[in-house]
Structures are given as C-alpha cells and as structure tokens.
Design an enzyme around this catalytic site. Structure first.
Site, PDB file in Angstrom:
ATOM      1  N   GLU A 299     -17.442  -1.442  15.904  1.00  0.00           N
ATOM      2  CA  GLU A 299     -18.837  -0.699  16.020  1.00  0.00           C
ATOM      3  C   GLU A 299     -19.985  -1.221  15.658  1.00  0.00           C
ATOM      4  O   GLU A 299     -20.086  -1.695  14.247  1.00  0.00           O
ATOM      5  CB  GLU A 299     -18.742   0.742  15.724  1.00  0.00           C
ATOM      6  CG  GLU A 299     -17.789   1.754  16.809  1.00  0.00           C
ATOM      7  CD  GLU A 299     -17.748   3.136  16.325  1.00  0.00           C
ATOM      8  OE1 GLU A 299     -18.843   3.625  15.500  1.00  0.00           O
ATOM      9  OE2 GLU A 299     -16.960   3.695  16.409  1.00  0.00           O
TER      10      GLU A 299
ATOM     11  N   GLU B 255     -12.890   5.109  10.754  1.00  0.00           N
ATOM     12  CA  GLU B 255     -13.819   5.453   9.971  1.00  0.00           C
ATOM     13  C   GLU B 255     -13.065   6.396   9.065  1.00  0.00           C
ATOM     14  O   GLU B 255     -13.695   7.681   8.790  1.00  0.00           O
ATOM     15  CB  GLU B 255     -15.140   5.763  10.176  1.00  0.00           C
ATOM     16  CG  GLU B 255     -16.037   4.678  10.874  1.00  0.00           C
ATOM     17  CD  GLU B 255     -17.287   5.205  11.292  1.00  0.00           C
ATOM     18  OE1 GLU B 255     -17.805   6.190  10.871  1.00  0.00           O
ATOM     19  OE2 GLU B 255     -18.109   4.350  11.777  1.00  0.00           O
TER      20      GLU B 255
ATOM     21  N   ASN C 108     -16.782  -1.174  11.213  1.00  0.00           N
ATOM     22  CA  ASN C 108     -17.896  -0.566  11.914  1.00  0.00           C
ATOM     23  C   ASN C 108     -19.119  -0.550  11.216  1.00  0.00           C
ATOM     24  O   ASN C 108     -19.100   0.007   9.656  1.00  0.00           O
ATOM     25  CB  ASN C 108     -17.808   1.310  12.175  1.00  0.00           C
ATOM     26  CG  ASN C 108     -16.854   1.582  13.335  1.00  0.00           C
ATOM     27  OD1 ASN C 108     -16.307   0.649  13.839  1.00  0.00           O
ATOM     28  ND2 ASN C 108     -16.504   2.645  13.487  1.00  0.00           N
TER      29      ASN C 108
ATOM     30  N   TYR D   5     -23.428  -0.424  10.781  1.00  0.00           N
ATOM     31  CA  TYR D   5     -24.710   0.064  11.110  1.00  0.00           C
ATOM     32  C   TYR D   5     -26.055  -0.179  10.423  1.00  0.00           C
ATOM     33  O   TYR D   5     -26.960  -0.586  10.911  1.00  0.00           O
ATOM     34  CB  TYR D   5     -24.674   1.769  11.362  1.00  0.00           C
ATOM     35  CG  TYR D   5     -23.538   2.075  12.485  1.00  0.00           C
ATOM     36  CD1 TYR D   5     -24.305   2.328  13.883  1.00  0.00           C
ATOM     37  CD2 TYR D   5     -22.397   2.333  12.347  1.00  0.00           C
ATOM     38  CE1 TYR D   5     -23.417   2.651  14.984  1.00  0.00           C
ATOM     39  CE2 TYR D   5     -21.617   2.832  13.408  1.00  0.00           C
ATOM     40  CZ  TYR D   5     -22.019   2.848  14.621  1.00  0.00           C
ATOM     41  OH  TYR D   5     -21.405   3.296  15.844  1.00  0.00           O
TER      42      TYR D   5
ATOM     43  N   ARG E 267     -13.225  -0.446  23.826  1.00  0.00           N
ATOM     44  CA  ARG E 267     -12.532   0.275  22.816  1.00  0.00           C
ATOM     45  C   ARG E 267     -12.849   1.976  23.195  1.00  0.00           C
ATOM     46  O   ARG E 267     -13.942   2.390  23.219  1.00  0.00           O
ATOM     47  CB  ARG E 267     -13.146   0.090  21.509  1.00  0.00           C
ATOM     48  CG  ARG E 267     -12.727   0.876  20.468  1.00  0.00           C
ATOM     49  CD  ARG E 267     -13.246   0.589  19.182  1.00  0.00           C
ATOM     50  NE  ARG E 267     -12.664   1.397  18.152  1.00  0.00           N
ATOM     51  CZ  ARG E 267     -13.300   2.087  17.341  1.00  0.00           C
ATOM     52  NH1 ARG E 267     -14.594   2.119  17.381  1.00  0.00           N
ATOM     53  NH2 ARG E 267     -12.727   2.819  16.453  1.00  0.00           N
TER      54      ARG E 267
END
Ligand code: BG6
Length: 480
Positions: free
Chosen positions: A389, A178, A318, A320, A88
């Site tokens: 991500e 995002e 994404n 985290y 990506r």
C-alpha cells in the site's frame, strides 16, 4: 536526428526492473457492502458502526460501501483499464465462515470470491489476497478477539479453509494487514474497532497472538499447500519513517521504529523469533516500576520462537508518510499507568510546511520512503519487500494533481532504493477506488477512481491520476 532536449528527456526516463509488478489494493469491509447478504454474519466493524454510528466522522458505515459484492465486474474492468498485473483484496472471515469456525462454509460468500478471482484471471490479473484486514467476526470478539490465545487456532483453521478454497488460483497470500494499527488502535485505544482501550497491556497481547497466528498460517501453507501448488505467503506491516528532530534524537528515532514496526518485523525477519530488545527491556522495567508482577509484554515460548522466526517469504510494506521524533521530556520518568507512548518515550509530529492532502496524518515526504526502504534492506538482510500500500487522500474531484505528485515522488524514491540494492519487486497504490475509510467514513478519498455514493450502482469514474498510473504501468517507466 533527435534534438538535445528530447534526447536528454529520453535518457532521463527511469525504467522499472524486468518483471516488476504494479497493482492497486482494497479491503473487504471498505468496499464489499452486502454486510448481511447471503448468510454473512456481523464483524466488529458492522457491530461498532451499528451500535455507535458517530464513532465515524460522517456517522456512516460499510453496509453498502462500494457494493463491490455486486459490482465486481466493474472493478475488474477498472483493473483492465489500468493494465494492472495484480489486485490486492482481502477476504471477509465472517462471509466465508459465518459461525467463525470451519463447521459451516458459506457457499454464497465463497462464490463471490470465486467470481472475483475467476473474472480477474480471465484477463491475466493476478489475485493477491489478504486473509485479515481488520474485520474480525463479532462472535470472536465477544470471546476476547485477539487477546484470547485460542484465536491462534481459530485463525489457522480459517486460513486453511481459504487456502483449500482458493489456493489453486491465488499465488500470493498475506496473512495480516498492519497488525500494529489494529492492535494498538483497536485494543490499546478507542480509535478503531473493537475500542477495547486497555493501553499498554491489550495491544501487546494482541501483538503476540497475531504473530503466532501468522506463523502458524505460514507453516500450514508451507507444509500442506506449497509443495503441490507453489505460491508465496508473507505479512503486511505498516511502517512510517521516523526522522530524528536533532542529533540527540538519533537513537530515540531508531527505538521508535523498533516499537512501531520492529514489534512485528523483528520477530519474523531478524531471525530471533522475538520482540526487539529495546521493547523487552523497556517494558519489563516500566512494568516492574508500575507494580506489575510480570512484564506487560508477553513472552514467546521456545516453540513459538521456533515457528515465528523466518515465517515469511516477503516483507509486505504499507508506507504512507514520515514523522519527526523527539524525546518525550514532559513525562519525566515513569508514568503510574501503562501507556504505549510512555513505553516508547517519544513524541511525534509533522512540520506544517510538509504538504498534506485531506488526511491529517499523511504528508508527502518521499525521502522518508527511501530511508525506510534502505533501512529494511540493511536491517533484515535484503528481504523481498512488496509495497502492498502507498497512496494519498484528497477531498474528492477528478483533478487530483496532489496524488499524482505524491505517487510519482514515492515511485522515484522506490527506484532510488532499488538502485542502491533493495529488492522491491511489487508496488501497490491504495486505492483502486474511493472507499469507506476507517474513522473518516466517506470524507476522504484515496481512489484512482472516484465513486459516486449517491448513485445506486456506486458509479466509478477515473481520476486524472488513473490515467497517469496507467501510463506508468504501460511504459514500465517514470520520467522524473
Ligand atoms: C492503511 C490501511 O493503514 O491506510 C487502509 O491498510 C486504509 O485500510 C489506509 O484505508 C488509509 O487510512 P486512513 O486511516 O486514512 O483511513
């Protein structure tokens, strides 16, 4: 015959589903360098880092970064070393269209992306392309950037050019990376370019324009390109898991999720085509109390609702980390100035005992990933969720056991969610290699490969985690 322990170990290996895809990600400004090469015009990150260098922790910038503009063959070699299914990366709008508009296509910039894509395809590594990963052409910012509703058309024109140029070979498209992060941090605060800092107003204008621009690009692809070339197109939303501090905070944590990522997901995936009800009601009430004549949250027109709802083939996620949530008592009622966090009415924090890497906001909390995945599955009727991500920051060095623990923990959580019925066909590590980190410069390292920024070639060396990820990709399995 197998010993008991070997047998148990073999049985406990967790397999990924057939056709599960593994990849890694980067973004144009963070790796390409060549900031003014071959006709590229400046973007908002070039502008900010040149006019206000020490807005970045180490006062450095992406002028050269990883020099991927010249080192792309090494990048593809690394993808091959890892055995990736896809990679990506994002396109730089101002490299392809230096005037920002489709009147002049920069052939040299296009050639760079053709070279990268063709090199990947030679080895059967599929490109997954993000149209916009935060590097807006500076000229467009001078005309208001994402607060100017005309950007919807400017972005659609750029998207159409990209589909025309690369659509014969790129089968997975992501419109935006995002949006909350660049709208809130760039327009509501001074954390990211363009540092507009008009909180409680500008980030919502940005949000609406981004959602409509996304939807238009989706429909252009769907109507004008997909019938001939197939492919999928979605959006990538950054989402943390929000865990209530006490039982009294359960509703609040739900509302924080609606503000933080429901703001973008709800209009597209709930099929209402509109912002979450809690945002609409809360911001309208606060705006009135603050003396505004209309809500600070803009409204979608009926035509916009129509195009936004359902405008994605997949939910790009994404993810985290996790934050704890509790009521923001200190504000005690309405602020007299608009504030996003006042609109949300919550405070967020991470306990010290959660293990952290180099990044202050990123703690290793795999159970939050599981909770978020199952929540998305329930909330939006089980859309395909592409993990676009997930990754962990260190301070550097080749021994990155913390990253290995993190990736393995999050992949275990992902497999738990799949077992519970979530539809997750894609996982992407951020990042293939260290790169320019927004605000932190080169002080944080997210790469499976370490990059030597002192060497002219920006030499890349695999970390321990690269070998572990390679084995996961090869075996399509995880031993817990
Ligand atoms: C994601 C971005 O939010 O997090 C990436 O999409 C970024 O571009 C990554 O590099 C790490 O973020 P940060 O804030 O630690 O640089």
């Amino acid at each position: 015959c197998e010993s008991k322990t070997v047998k148990e170990a073999r049985q406990s290996v967790r397999k990924f589903p057939d056709r599960f895809q593994f990849g890694t990600a980067t973004a144009s400004y963070q790796v390409e360098g060549a900031w003014d090469a071959d006709g590229k015009s400046p973007n908002i990150w070039d502008h900010m880092t040149h006019t206000d260098p020490c807005s970045i922790d180490d006062c450095r910038n992406g002028d050269i970064a990883n020099d991927s503009y010249n080192q792309y063959k090494r990048d593809v070699e690394m993808m091959r070393e890892l055995g990736l299914d896809f990679y990506r990366f994002s396109l730089s709008w101002s490299r392809i269209l230096p005037t920002s508009f489709p009147d002049k296509i920069n052939e040299a910039g296009v050639q760079y992306y053709n070279n990268l894509i063709n090199e990947m395809l030679k080895y059967n590594i599929q490109p997954m392309v993000t149209l916009y990963h935060w590097d807006l052409p500076q000229k467009l910012q001078e005309m208001g950037g994402w607060t100017n509703p005309h950007i919807v058309d400017w972005f659609s024109d750029y998207a159409r050019v990209a589909f025309e140029l690369f659509g014969d070979r790129v089968k997975n498209w992501i419109t935006f990376n995002e949006p909350r992060e660049f709208c809130y941090q760039g327009y509501g605060t001074v954390t990211k370019a363009p540092k507009l800092n008009i909180q409680g107003v500008a980030e919502y204008m940005c949000a609406k324009n981004v959602l409509v621009a996304h939807a238009k690009a989706y429909h252009i692809y769907d109507k004008e390109f997909r019938p001939n070339i197939g492919g999928t197109i979605g959006i990538t939303i950054g989402a943390l898991w929000y865990e209530p501090e006490t039982e009294n905070d359960v509703q609040l944590a739900e509302e924080v999720g609606q503000f933080e990522w429901g703001q973008y997901a709800h209009p597209i995936f709930s099929k209402t085509g509109d912002f979450p009800p809690v945002m609409k009601e809360r911001i309208a009430a606060k705006s009135a109390a603050q003396g505004f004549k209309r809500s600070r949250l803009p409204e979608f027109t009926p035509e916009e609702v129509e195009i936004v709802r359902g405008s994605a083939d997949f939910f790009g996620l994404n993810h985290y980390t996790t934050n704890m949530v509790y009521k923001n008592e200190s504000l005690n009622g309405y602020y007299d100035v608009p504030s996003y966090y006042d609109d949300m009415e919550a405070k967020l924090y991470q306990p010290n005992h959660w293990s952290a890497g180099a990044s202050f906001w990123l703690k290793d909390v795999p159970w939050g990933f599981y909770n978020l995945l199952t929540k998305i599955t329930e909330e939006y009727d089980n859309p395909p969720v592409f993990i676009t991500e997930n990754g962990f920051a260190t301070r550097g060095g080749l021994d990155d056991d913390d990253r290995i623990t993190y990736v393995r923990g999050y992949l275990n959580a992902l497999l738990d969610a799949i077992e519970e019925g979530s539809n997750i066909p894609v996982y992407t590590v951020w990042s293939l290699m260290d790169n320019f980190e927004w605000m932190r410069g080169y002080t944080e390292c997210y790469g499976l490969y370490e990059v030597d920024y002192e060497s002219p070639q920006r030499t890349r060396t695999p970390r321990k985690s690269a070998f572990v990820y390679k084995e996961i990709v090869r075996s399509r399995a995880l031993d817990p």
